[in-house]
Design a protein around this motif. Structure first.
Motif, PDB file in Angstrom:
ATOM      1  N   UNK A  80      68.093   6.924 -52.711  1.00 30.46           N
ATOM      2  CA  UNK A  80      66.866   7.687 -53.045  1.00 30.46           C
ATOM      3  C   UNK A  80      65.697   6.645 -52.861  1.00 30.46           C
ATOM      4  N   UNK A  81      64.603   7.001 -51.886  1.00 28.95           N
ATOM      5  CA  UNK A  81      63.545   6.398 -51.876  1.00 28.95           C
ATOM      6  C   UNK A  81      62.353   7.231 -52.657  1.00 28.95           C
ATOM      7  N   UNK A  82      61.850   6.584 -53.391  1.00 33.20           N
ATOM      8  CA  UNK A  82      60.664   7.225 -54.139  1.00 33.20           C
ATOM      9  C   UNK A  82      59.479   6.567 -54.235  1.00 33.20           C
ATOM     10  N   UNK A  83      58.594   7.168 -53.400  1.00 33.77           N
ATOM     11  CA  UNK A  83      57.194   6.459 -53.406  1.00 33.77           C
ATOM     12  C   UNK A  83      56.177   7.144 -54.247  1.00 33.77           C
ATOM     13  N   UNK A  84      55.732   6.214 -55.310  1.00 34.45           N
ATOM     14  CA  UNK A  84      54.676   6.750 -56.059  1.00 34.45           C
ATOM     15  C   UNK A  84      53.406   6.215 -56.093  1.00 34.45           C
ATOM     16  N   UNK A  85      53.302   5.020 -55.663  1.00 32.07           N
ATOM     17  CA  UNK A  85      52.063   4.340 -55.631  1.00 32.07           C
ATOM     18  C   UNK A  85      51.146   5.292 -54.716  1.00 32.07           C
ATOM     19  N   UNK A  86      50.007   5.792 -55.772  1.00 38.97           N
ATOM     20  CA  UNK A  86      48.971   6.732 -55.174  1.00 38.97           C
ATOM     21  C   UNK A  86      48.267   6.307 -53.783  1.00 38.97           C
ATOM     22  N   UNK A  87      48.024   5.029 -53.721  1.00 39.18           N
ATOM     23  CA  UNK A  87      47.571   4.467 -52.492  1.00 39.18           C
ATOM     24  C   UNK A  87      48.435   4.642 -51.205  1.00 39.18           C
ATOM     25  N   UNK A  88      49.729   5.105 -51.269  1.00 33.86           N
ATOM     26  CA  UNK A  88      50.538   5.257 -50.038  1.00 33.86           C
ATOM     27  C   UNK A  88      50.587   6.895 -49.934  1.00 33.86           C
ATOM     28  N   UNK A  89      49.901   7.653 -50.790  1.00 33.49           N
ATOM     29  CA  UNK A  89      50.280   9.079 -50.663  1.00 33.49           C
ATOM     30  C   UNK A  89      48.911   9.898 -50.377  1.00 33.49           C
ATOM     31  N   UNK A  90      47.681   9.091 -49.952  1.00 36.55           N
ATOM     32  CA  UNK A  90      46.599   9.678 -49.795  1.00 36.55           C
ATOM     33  C   UNK A  90      46.582  10.488 -48.528  1.00 36.55           C
ATOM     34  N   UNK A  91      47.443  10.070 -47.670  1.00 36.19           N
ATOM     35  CA  UNK A  91      47.384  10.987 -46.268  1.00 36.19           C
ATOM     36  C   UNK A  91      48.525  12.262 -46.634  1.00 36.19           C
ATOM     37  N   UNK A  92      49.202  12.393 -47.574  1.00 37.37           N
ATOM     38  CA  UNK A  92      49.973  13.613 -48.073  1.00 37.37           C
ATOM     39  C   UNK A  92      49.290  14.787 -48.317  1.00 37.37           C
ATOM     40  N   UNK A  93      49.360  15.901 -47.682  1.00 29.22           N
ATOM     41  CA  UNK A  93      48.700  17.028 -48.263  1.00 29.22           C
ATOM     42  C   UNK A  93      49.681  18.209 -48.391  1.00 29.22           C
ATOM     43  N   UNK A 114      53.481   2.035 -36.525  1.00 25.61           N
ATOM     44  CA  UNK A 114      54.163   2.381 -37.885  1.00 25.61           C
ATOM     45  C   UNK A 114      55.238   1.759 -38.063  1.00 25.61           C
ATOM     46  N   UNK A 115      56.231   1.547 -37.063  1.00 31.81           N
ATOM     47  CA  UNK A 115      57.611   0.899 -37.409  1.00 31.81           C
ATOM     48  C   UNK A 115      56.981  -0.746 -37.557  1.00 31.81           C
ATOM     49  N   UNK A 116      55.989  -1.241 -37.020  1.00 33.18           N
ATOM     50  CA  UNK A 116      55.382  -2.494 -37.213  1.00 33.18           C
ATOM     51  C   UNK A 116      55.010  -2.835 -38.785  1.00 33.18           C
ATOM     52  N   UNK A 117      54.100  -1.872 -39.190  1.00 37.67           N
ATOM     53  CA  UNK A 117      53.248  -2.029 -40.169  1.00 37.67           C
ATOM     54  C   UNK A 117      54.021  -1.128 -41.472  1.00 37.67           C
ATOM     55  N   UNK A 118      54.682  -0.120 -41.342  1.00 33.25           N
ATOM     56  CA  UNK A 118      55.195   0.686 -42.424  1.00 33.25           C
ATOM     57  C   UNK A 118      53.954   1.276 -43.220  1.00 33.25           C
ATOM     58  N   UNK A 119      53.107   1.559 -42.643  1.00 30.17           N
ATOM     59  CA  UNK A 119      51.881   2.332 -43.118  1.00 30.17           C
ATOM     60  C   UNK A 119      51.257   3.223 -42.267  1.00 30.17           C
ATOM     61  N   UNK A 120      51.131   4.510 -42.748  1.00 29.91           N
ATOM     62  CA  UNK A 120      50.541   5.571 -41.739  1.00 29.91           C
ATOM     63  C   UNK A 120      49.105   5.394 -41.850  1.00 29.91           C
ATOM     64  N   UNK A 121      48.498   5.017 -42.820  1.00 27.58           N
ATOM     65  CA  UNK A 121      46.851   4.684 -43.026  1.00 27.58           C
ATOM     66  C   UNK A 121      46.486   3.547 -42.213  1.00 27.58           C
ATOM     67  N   UNK A 122      47.245   2.402 -42.229  1.00 29.27           N
ATOM     68  CA  UNK A 122      46.897   1.265 -41.734  1.00 29.27           C
ATOM     69  C   UNK A 122      47.311   1.729 -40.001  1.00 29.27           C
ATOM     70  N   UNK A 123      48.396   2.359 -39.749  1.00 27.76           N
ATOM     71  CA  UNK A 123      48.260   2.487 -38.500  1.00 27.76           C
ATOM     72  C   UNK A 123      47.327   3.500 -37.832  1.00 27.76           C
ATOM     73  N   UNK A 124      46.858   4.484 -38.488  1.00 25.45           N
ATOM     74  CA  UNK A 124      45.833   5.405 -37.872  1.00 25.45           C
ATOM     75  C   UNK A 124      44.546   4.442 -37.913  1.00 25.45           C
TER      76      UNK A 124
END
Length: 290
Positions: free
Chosen positions: A277-290, A22-32
């Motif tokens: 404030x870091x605000x992530x709105x890109x829907x492709x980066x939020x698909x793992x959020x429940x 995750x630290x390398x990629x900065x992506x939860x989905x790519x990491x999984x």
């Protein structure tokens, strides 16, 4: 190694491997996805002659991360607006979790992850393994396939090139209170309250990825941030709800439109004020959020 043995070994090291990737990629989905691929390969590998299986797994993860970062570099250069890491919700990681220190002993904050983006793929791997995961140079050399002397030089160069963000205790009720007060003031249009919660030199970084409307450049200064939010307040979904949580170790918010995550905010606090404030709105980066 039987499937059961490989599964137990992989599971025991999963928090470490996730933290590294995750630290390398900065992506939860790519990491999984990457870890799933590593597990499949590892379970099919004859490992009887491998003395250090943890280092072997770290090497598999590191090599795949480096390959993925290289293949994604052009896409990152063409990214629309500010790129932010995929948010990692850290709310439910109890203090007694034996793997908790891997995530929280050293920060996984947005600020820290953005600093890592300045490093090359190999520099990032060496830096994370040494600075965050506390590996020796000999162990790192085995993982990245370079000499320990070379790894020491790479780490020194990486260490000089980045200045860690100011770290303060974030996992407190005060941080949550600031997050809730800020969104409450935003929802009610209380600009004076918002200004009182923000540092005068606060900054807002938004990541829409060209998928949704977002500020292309960082917004600097408390007054500009408040004006920006007042300008988009009427555009928020009518069925907006929110929950207060911890995002990448910092107090944060998940905004929902109906049942789906609409945005995730991470608030970096300094001197009891919201500094960034870091605000992530890109829907492709939020698909793992429940």
């Amino acid at each position: 190694m039987s499937p059961t043995e490989s599964e137990l070994l992989f599971t025991s090291h999963h928090p470490l491997l996730f933290s590294l990737a995750y630290r390398m990629l900065g992506s939860v989905q790519d990491t999984e996805d990457l870890l799933q691929n590593v597990y499949i390969t590892f379970s099919e590998t004859e490992t009887g002659d491998i003395q250090n299986k943890k280092a072997y797994l770290c090497k598999m993860v590191t090599n795949r991360c480096i390959d993925r970062l290289k293949s994604a570099s052009k896409k990152r250069e063409q990214y629309t607006g500010t790129w932010l890491p995929e948010p990692l919700i850290t709310e439910n990681r109890p203090n007694g979790d034996p793997a908790g220190h891997i995530f929280l002993k050293e920060s996984v904050s947005m600020a820290y992850l953005l600093l890592l983006q300045q490093l090359s793929e190999t520099e990032r791997a060496v830096f994370i393994l040494k600075e965050v995961l506390q590996y020796s140079y000999e162990e790192i050399a085995e993982i990245v396939g370079k000499s320990s002397t070379n790894c020491r030089q790479i780490f020194s160069r990486a260490k000089r090139s980045i200045v860690p963000p100011k770290e303060e205790p974030q996992m407190t009720e005060k941080g949550k209170w600031l997050a809730e007060q800020f969104f409450g003031a935003l929802a009610s249009g209380d600009t004076s309250k918002m200004l009182s919660l923000l540092s005068a030199d606060a900054s807002l970084l938004t990541d829409g990825g060209g998928k949704v409307k977002a500020a292309i450049f960082p917004i600097l200064g408390a007054e500009r941030i408040v004006r920006f939010y007042m300008g988009i307040l009427s555009k928020f979904p009518q069925d907006m709800t929110y929950s207060i949580t911890y995002v990448n170790g910092d107090p944060g918010l998940i905004l929902y439109a109906g049942k789906h995550a609409y945005a995730v905010l991470s608030l970096h606090i300094e001197d009891n004020k919201i500094k960034t404030i870091y605000s992530v709105l890109n829907p492709e980066k939020l698909t793992h959020i429940t």
